[in-house]
Design a protein around this motif. Structure first.
Motif, short mmCIF file in Angstrom:
data_model
loop_
_atom_site.label_atom_id
_atom_site.label_comp_id
_atom_site.label_asym_id
_atom_site.label_seq_id
_atom_site.Cartn_x
_atom_site.Cartn_y
_atom_site.Cartn_z
N CYS A 121 -4.65 -61.96 -119.68
CA CYS A 121 -5.16 -62.99 -118.76
C CYS A 121 -6.55 -62.68 -118.24
O CYS A 121 -7.06 -63.40 -117.37
CB CYS A 121 -4.22 -63.15 -117.57
SG CYS A 121 -2.60 -63.83 -117.96
N GLY A 122 -7.18 -61.65 -118.74
CA GLY A 122 -8.48 -61.28 -118.19
C GLY A 122 -9.42 -60.65 -119.19
O GLY A 122 -8.99 -60.03 -120.17
N SER A 123 -10.70 -60.79 -118.92
CA SER A 123 -11.75 -60.15 -119.70
C SER A 123 -12.62 -59.37 -118.73
O SER A 123 -13.09 -59.92 -117.73
CB SER A 123 -12.58 -61.20 -120.43
OG SER A 123 -13.62 -60.59 -121.17
N ALA A 124 -12.81 -58.08 -118.99
CA ALA A 124 -13.48 -57.22 -118.02
C ALA A 124 -14.89 -57.71 -117.68
O ALA A 124 -15.68 -58.03 -118.57
CB ALA A 124 -13.55 -55.79 -118.53
N MET A 256 -11.84 -51.24 -113.86
CA MET A 256 -12.56 -52.44 -114.25
C MET A 256 -12.13 -53.61 -113.38
O MET A 256 -10.99 -53.68 -112.94
CB MET A 256 -12.30 -52.81 -115.72
CG MET A 256 -12.71 -51.76 -116.71
SD MET A 256 -12.39 -52.29 -118.43
CE MET A 256 -12.59 -50.73 -119.30
N ASP A 257 -13.07 -54.50 -113.12
CA ASP A 257 -12.74 -55.82 -112.58
C ASP A 257 -12.74 -56.80 -113.74
O ASP A 257 -13.45 -56.59 -114.74
CB ASP A 257 -13.79 -56.26 -111.55
CG ASP A 257 -13.56 -55.62 -110.19
OD1 ASP A 257 -12.64 -54.82 -110.04
OD2 ASP A 257 -14.34 -55.94 -109.27
N TYR A 258 -11.97 -57.86 -113.59
CA TYR A 258 -11.81 -58.81 -114.70
C TYR A 258 -12.12 -60.24 -114.27
O TYR A 258 -11.88 -60.62 -113.11
CB TYR A 258 -10.37 -58.76 -115.22
CG TYR A 258 -10.02 -57.46 -115.91
CD1 TYR A 258 -10.09 -57.35 -117.30
CD2 TYR A 258 -9.65 -56.34 -115.18
CE1 TYR A 258 -9.79 -56.14 -117.94
CE2 TYR A 258 -9.35 -55.14 -115.81
CZ TYR A 258 -9.41 -55.05 -117.18
OH TYR A 258 -9.12 -53.87 -117.81
N TRP A 259 -12.62 -61.02 -115.22
CA TRP A 259 -12.71 -62.47 -115.04
C TRP A 259 -11.35 -63.06 -115.45
O TRP A 259 -10.83 -62.76 -116.52
CB TRP A 259 -13.79 -63.07 -115.93
CG TRP A 259 -15.19 -62.63 -115.65
CD1 TRP A 259 -16.04 -62.03 -116.53
CD2 TRP A 259 -15.92 -62.78 -114.43
NE1 TRP A 259 -17.26 -61.78 -115.93
CE2 TRP A 259 -17.21 -62.23 -114.65
CE3 TRP A 259 -15.61 -63.31 -113.18
CZ2 TRP A 259 -18.18 -62.20 -113.65
CZ3 TRP A 259 -16.57 -63.29 -112.19
CH2 TRP A 259 -17.84 -62.74 -112.43
N ALA A 260 -10.79 -63.89 -114.58
CA ALA A 260 -9.54 -64.58 -114.90
C ALA A 260 -9.70 -66.05 -114.56
O ALA A 260 -10.47 -66.42 -113.66
CB ALA A 260 -8.39 -63.97 -114.09
N ILE A 261 -8.95 -66.89 -115.26
CA ILE A 261 -9.00 -68.33 -115.05
C ILE A 261 -7.74 -68.76 -114.32
O ILE A 261 -6.62 -68.44 -114.76
CB ILE A 261 -9.12 -69.09 -116.39
CG1 ILE A 261 -10.36 -68.61 -117.16
CG2 ILE A 261 -9.19 -70.60 -116.15
CD1 ILE A 261 -10.45 -69.18 -118.57
N ASN A 279 -19.53 -61.98 -121.81
CA ASN A 279 -19.22 -60.83 -122.66
C ASN A 279 -20.37 -60.43 -123.58
O ASN A 279 -20.34 -59.36 -124.18
CB ASN A 279 -17.98 -61.12 -123.51
CG ASN A 279 -16.69 -61.06 -122.71
OD1 ASN A 279 -16.66 -60.53 -121.61
ND2 ASN A 279 -15.63 -61.61 -123.26
N GLN A 280 -21.37 -61.28 -123.69
CA GLN A 280 -22.46 -61.01 -124.62
C GLN A 280 -23.39 -59.91 -124.10
O GLN A 280 -23.49 -59.66 -122.90
CB GLN A 280 -23.25 -62.30 -124.87
CG GLN A 280 -22.44 -63.38 -125.60
CD GLN A 280 -23.18 -64.69 -125.70
OE1 GLN A 280 -24.38 -64.76 -125.45
NE2 GLN A 280 -22.46 -65.74 -126.07
N ALA A 281 -24.08 -59.28 -125.01
CA ALA A 281 -24.93 -58.14 -124.66
C ALA A 281 -26.10 -58.52 -123.76
O ALA A 281 -26.44 -57.80 -122.83
CB ALA A 281 -25.44 -57.47 -125.94
N GLU A 282 -26.74 -59.66 -124.04
CA GLU A 282 -27.96 -60.01 -123.30
C GLU A 282 -27.74 -60.15 -121.80
O GLU A 282 -28.44 -59.50 -121.01
CB GLU A 282 -28.57 -61.29 -123.87
CG GLU A 282 -29.90 -61.66 -123.22
CD GLU A 282 -30.52 -62.92 -123.81
OE1 GLU A 282 -31.50 -63.41 -123.23
OE2 GLU A 282 -30.01 -63.40 -124.84
N PRO A 283 -26.79 -60.97 -121.34
CA PRO A 283 -26.59 -61.06 -119.88
C PRO A 283 -26.09 -59.75 -119.29
O PRO A 283 -26.45 -59.39 -118.16
CB PRO A 283 -25.56 -62.17 -119.73
CG PRO A 283 -24.91 -62.32 -121.06
CD PRO A 283 -25.94 -61.94 -122.06
#
Length: 347
Positions: A121-124, A256-261, A279-283
């Motif tokens: 349910c999450g992406s770090a 880690m903290d995660y983004w969840a919807i 999740n992309q490298a640039e940001p």
């Protein structure tokens, strides 16, 4: 035709000639923990995403209160779309159906991310630490362990601890001589819990409990405390602004903290697009350049800012001595240990 009728016709004609207002961009609410980190997230991630995706991002802050998210899940009305949550809350919230299960195919897969970043349910969002931070101008010699944090004879003055069982009980056991590798094994026994609270008893009169991430740096600046646990990113910002503080990572916890919807998000498509972008490298590289938090994109592992490296949990020298927060332990035992701490605080 009267003058009023002529004016009405002219007004109607002008309205017909005027271009219709553009449809408002979709509005999505992202909620984080505020402070310096969220300001940097806004600059490095939120604003570029909003511009690229054509989504109006509205920010809000909270202090990790899961009760609000539970109400949204129960009522079917979500005021928030994407929420930054700590790992134990993500695990519990996912099991309770408070968050949406992520489709990692929509997010571009997880191969680009470090271990642990991908969850159901999450992406770090970031990697953070809770080191011992001390005022370098208020102690004669730098502390080298959590035992020093407890030593009020050698290091007189108040200590700051986050108001909660998590982190506090681990540090109490480390201060009492438990090896880092054995902390959760010991804390998982009744005798180990008693041992941690017995150690807290010895420091109780010197503890100032913080509830907002800004408080430790305020106390260290004012002299209200000489040492405190603190979020690593907050300490880095304070140090860059001239506050005389330094971190000790020996035995300090990181996670880690995660983004969840949220379960009933009305903008889940945009929320998924946001997570894929974040999740992309640039940001992430832009984020890490501005604040001392570890990032999750593998390609950035050797691109950390040297000036911020002492404060970044994922710096090689810090990872070698820091301790990973045991998420499963706190999911299983968090409620009972928080209750015991609250009872201890009340006496």
């Amino acid at each position: 035709m009267s003058m009023n009728s002529k004016k009405l016709k002219i007004a109607c004609a002008l309205l017909m000639l005027s271009p219709l207002p553009a449809l408002a961009a979709e509005s999505m609410v992202i909620v984080g923990f505020g402070g310096a980190a969220q300001k940097v997230q806004n600059t490095a991630i939120f604003e570029p995403f909003a511009k690229k995706a054509g989504v109006d991002v509205v920010q809000s802050e909270y202090n990790g209160e899961m009760a609000k998210i539970k109400v949204m899940a129960e009522t079917g009305h979500a005021d928030w779309d994407v929420v930054q949550v700590e790992a134990p809350d993500l695990e519990r919230g996912c099991a309770e159906g408070l968050f949406q299960k992520l489709d990692w195919n929509k997010l571009g897969g997880s191969d680009q991310l470090i271990a642990g970043a991908k969850q159901d349910c999450g992406s770090a969002a970031l990697v953070w630490g809770m080191p011992l931070v001390y005022a370098t101008d208020k102690v004669k010699t730098a502390p080298t362990s959590w035992a020093d944090f407890w030593d009020t004879t050698k290091y007189p003055g108040k200590r700051g601890l986050r108001k909660g069982a998590m982190y506090t009980l681990e540090y109490a056991l480390l201060a009492d001589g438990v090896a880092a590798a054995d902390v959760y094994k010991v804390l998982g026994t009744p005798a180990g819990v008693d041992r941690a609270f017995a150690k807290l008893d010895k420091l109780k009169s010197s503890i100032q409990w913080w509830e907002a991430g800004s408080q430790p740096m305020q106390w260290l600046a004012s002299g209200d405390a000489v040492m405190s646990t603190a979020f690593s990113g907050r300490g880095a910002v304070a140090a860059s602004e001239g506050l005389k503080v330094a971190p000790l990572w020996q035995g300090s916890l990181y996670s880690m903290d995660y983004w969840a919807i949220t379960k009933h998000s009305a903008h889940s498509d945009s929320a998924n697009t946001f997570i894929a972008y974040a999740n992309q490298a640039e940001p992430q590289q832009k984020f890490a350049h501005m604040i001392a938090y570890g990032v999750t994109n593998k390609s950035l592992a050797d691109k950390l800012d040297a000036d911020k490296a002492p404060w970044i949990a994922t710096s090689p020298q810090n990872m070698a001595v820091a301790v990973p927060l045991n998420i499963e332990f706190w999911v299983d035992h968090g409620e009972e240990l928080e209750e015991r701490l609250n009872a201890w605080l009340a006496h």
